[in-house]
Enzyme design. Structure first.
Site, PDB file in Angstrom:
ATOM      1  CB  SER A   1     -17.567   4.464   0.705  1.00 18.00           C
ATOM      2  OG  SER A   1     -17.086   5.439   1.465  1.00 18.00           O
TER       3      SER A   1
ATOM      4  CE  LYS B   1     -16.588   7.863  -1.442  1.00 23.34           C
ATOM      5  NZ  LYS B   1     -15.820   7.620  -0.064  1.00 23.34           N
TER       6      LYS B   1
ATOM      7  CB  SER C   1     -14.497   5.007   3.111  1.00 24.97           C
ATOM      8  OG  SER C   1     -15.614   4.611   3.663  1.00 24.97           O
TER       9      SER C   1
END
Lengths: 102, 481
Positions: free
Chosen positions: B154, B79, B178
């Site tokens: 997210s 990420k 997330s």
């Protein structure tokens, strides 16, 4: 629920500048969000001690590390991404009369 | 089956026996990325040369009998709010458009030491603030199961990467759900470790008392192996837990015989889509058939969790994002007239709308005159949520619930209503507030074919228990799907 003045005040504290359109849109959106979080008033605030961080539930206080110096980030690495530098420090516009505007 | 779609333990066994090479796995992953990245917008940066070199090195080690373990030669996606020296870290924001970190995150160092192959950085909601991966400055990520729908956020990029077969493993981060939410929307396994279990050094801070890095994989055992490789005390993270890391995969097949699972009834009511409820009830039945005792538990303060979270996380975010000021790194506005102008314009030009909203909520909640009413009360609500968990874990070994009240929604559907977006996190937020481990494991699909995730939560320190239940469901669920 949130006035334009409040939005401008908070924006100033947060070092943000909003367009007129953003001011209006954020006032509306923030108003809705703050109305929702106001729900928290329903809690009997006096009956609960203020919570701490997740780690606070451990019985012993967090131990401190030994006071042993170790290398930190080399200066060239730290300056490597600076928008403006004189090779030793970060360059910014001069601070005039305490920083201007605050 | 194409290599990158296979489970991590399966690939590890094949690598060990010489049935496949890391080069072949990485080649397939890169091909898969090339096939679908334009459509899904998962990867923001791909390090093809670095990945191929790392794969070759892993193959050489294996040929010499010097394998570093099950992750040696396995490709993964990272990420883009976790810093890397060799490639950019944008956090999905314009304010870090050209930022390359001078140091690697601890998790990156540990995965490199384990031999894992970093493919590149994946898309996310800007600064991890979002539930749909629509708030990235670099465009939304699309759900591989239905590209008109969101992958969740997210960590949308991390979960879409695994779901699309671009990698068998990814790392995401969670502040309010997330990892679990996008994992459930993409039909993959996503784990949020207990707070302090995995070092946050190198994770760009959003809500420091809430943030955790966790694995995303296409199998429970894969997630367990990855989590073990990155977990453990790190002196560079002051909140890092100094506790031994169990060998989670060793016990993972233990089954649920004799365990008590607590169903959080408040979270299976009318507020949850009926298709999701059916899948969760089926999972509960499946675990009961496997020997678990099922009890109902209550979480009476769950209704305050969203409000508490949005105050606490936004307050912490407003402090954490103060560092983005155009001085030392990141975007600086052109020709600032004075220092104030430099700060204000750099930030206003660099941050997206959702980030500005959260910073303002946080600034407001911490400002003079409002601190006790908002932040003070939110922290008290947080303590009540912790007490709810303590009571619930007094009656059950793990807690079960859905991950999301709604199936993956269409792109754009919730963009104009921030509050509607925030409520999607209602079921995942409590675990972050309390710091307990929590995960999503696939639990079939709605009638419309949209993935559903089962949420399992365990007490602090008990990731192993949670993984065992997930693995038992995974084994049983294969037939049910």
């Amino acid at each position: 629920m949130v006035s334009r003045e409040q939005v401008l005040h908070v924006a100033r504290l947060a070092k943000l500048r909003l367009s007129a359109e953003e001011e209006e849109r954020f006032a509306l959106q923030l108003g809705g969000i703050l109305e929702y979080v106001d729900h928290l008033r329903e809690l009997d605030a006096e009956s609960v001690p203020a919570g701490g961080e997740p780690g606070d539930s451990t019985p012993d206080p967090r131990p401190l590390r030994a006071d042993e110096p170790s290398p930190s980030l080399p200066r060239d690495d730290a300056l490597g991404l600076a928008p403006a530098t004189d090779g030793e420090t970060f360059r910014v516009p001069p601070v005039i009369d305490g920083g201007g505007g605050v | 089956m194409r290599p990158a779609l296979r489970s991590l333990p399966d690939l590890a066994r094949d690598l060990e026996s010489g049935g496949i090479t890391s080069t072949a796995i990485v080649d397939d992953a890169l091909a898969r990325i090339a096939e679908r990245n334009d459509e899904l917008n998962v990867f923001l940066h791909i390090d093809e040369a670095g990945a191929r070199a790392a794969a070759a090195a892993a193959d050489v080690r294996r040929a010499r009998g010097e394998s570093r373990g099950p992750l040696d030669g396995i490709p993964y996606a990272l990420k883009d709010n976790i810093v890397t020296r060799g490639m950019p870290t944008t956090c999905g924001s314009r304010i870090l458009e050209n930022f390359v970190s001078p140091y690697d995150a601890t998790v990156v160092e540990r995965l490199r030491a384990a031999g894992a192959v970093l493919l590149g950085k994946v898309n996310l909601d800007e600064f991890a603030m979002g539930s749909s991966n629509e708030h990235s400055a670099y465009g939304p990520v699309r759900n591989p199961h239905d590209p008109e729908r969101v992958p969740g956020g997210s960590s949308g990029g991390s979960c879409a990467a695994v779901a699309a077969g671009m990698a068998p493993l990814a790392l995401g981060s969670s502040t309010g759900g997330s990892i679990r939410l996008p994992a459930s929307y993409c039909g993959v396994v996503g784990v949020k470790p207990g707070y302090g279990r995995v070092s946050r050094y190198g994770l760009v801070a959003f809500g420091s008392s809430l943030d955790q890095i966790g694995p995303v994989a296409n199998s429970v055992e894969g997630a367990a192996l990855a989590m073990r490789a990155v977990a453990g005390f790190d002196s560079r993270d002051a909140t890092s837990q100094d506790a031994p890391v169990p060998d989670w995969s060793a016990d993972i097949g233990g089954g649920v015989e004799g365990m008590t699972v607590g169903v959080i009834r408040e979270l299976l009511g009318d507020g949850v889509d009926s298709g999701i409820r059916e899948r969760i009830e089926a999972a509960i039945d499946g675990l009961e058939a496997g020997g678990a005792r099922v009890v109902d538990v209550a979480m009476p303060h769950a209704s305050w969790a969203v409000a508490a979270y949005y105050v606490v996380s936004s307050a912490e975010a407003s402090a954490n994002l103060a560092r983005f000021d155009g001085v030392r790194y990141g975007r600086r506005a052109a020709d600032p007239s004075d220092l104030e102008d430099l700060y204000v314009r750099s930030r206003s030009e660099g941050f997206g709308d959702e980030v500005k909203r959260r910073i303002m909520i946080g600034t407001f909640a911490l400002s003079s005159g409002y601190y006790d009413a908002y932040y003070g009360r939110a922290m008290r609500a947080r303590e009540l949520v912790r007490q709810d968990y303590a009571a619930a874990f007094g009656r059950a070994d793990v807690l079960l619930s859905p991950v999301s009240p709604v199936p993956p929604f269409r792109l754009g559907e919730r963009l104009d209503d921030p509050l509607a977006m925030y409520l999607v996190d209602a079921l995942t937020i409590p675990a972050n507030l309390a710091g307990v481990p929590a995960m999503s494991v696939p639990a079939g699909a709605t009638d419309g074919g949209l993935p559903v995730g089962l949420q399992i939560q365990a007490p602090v320190g008990e990731e192993g228990r949670m993984l065992r239940v997930a693995a038992a469901w995974e084994a049983a669920g294969e037939g049910a799907r």
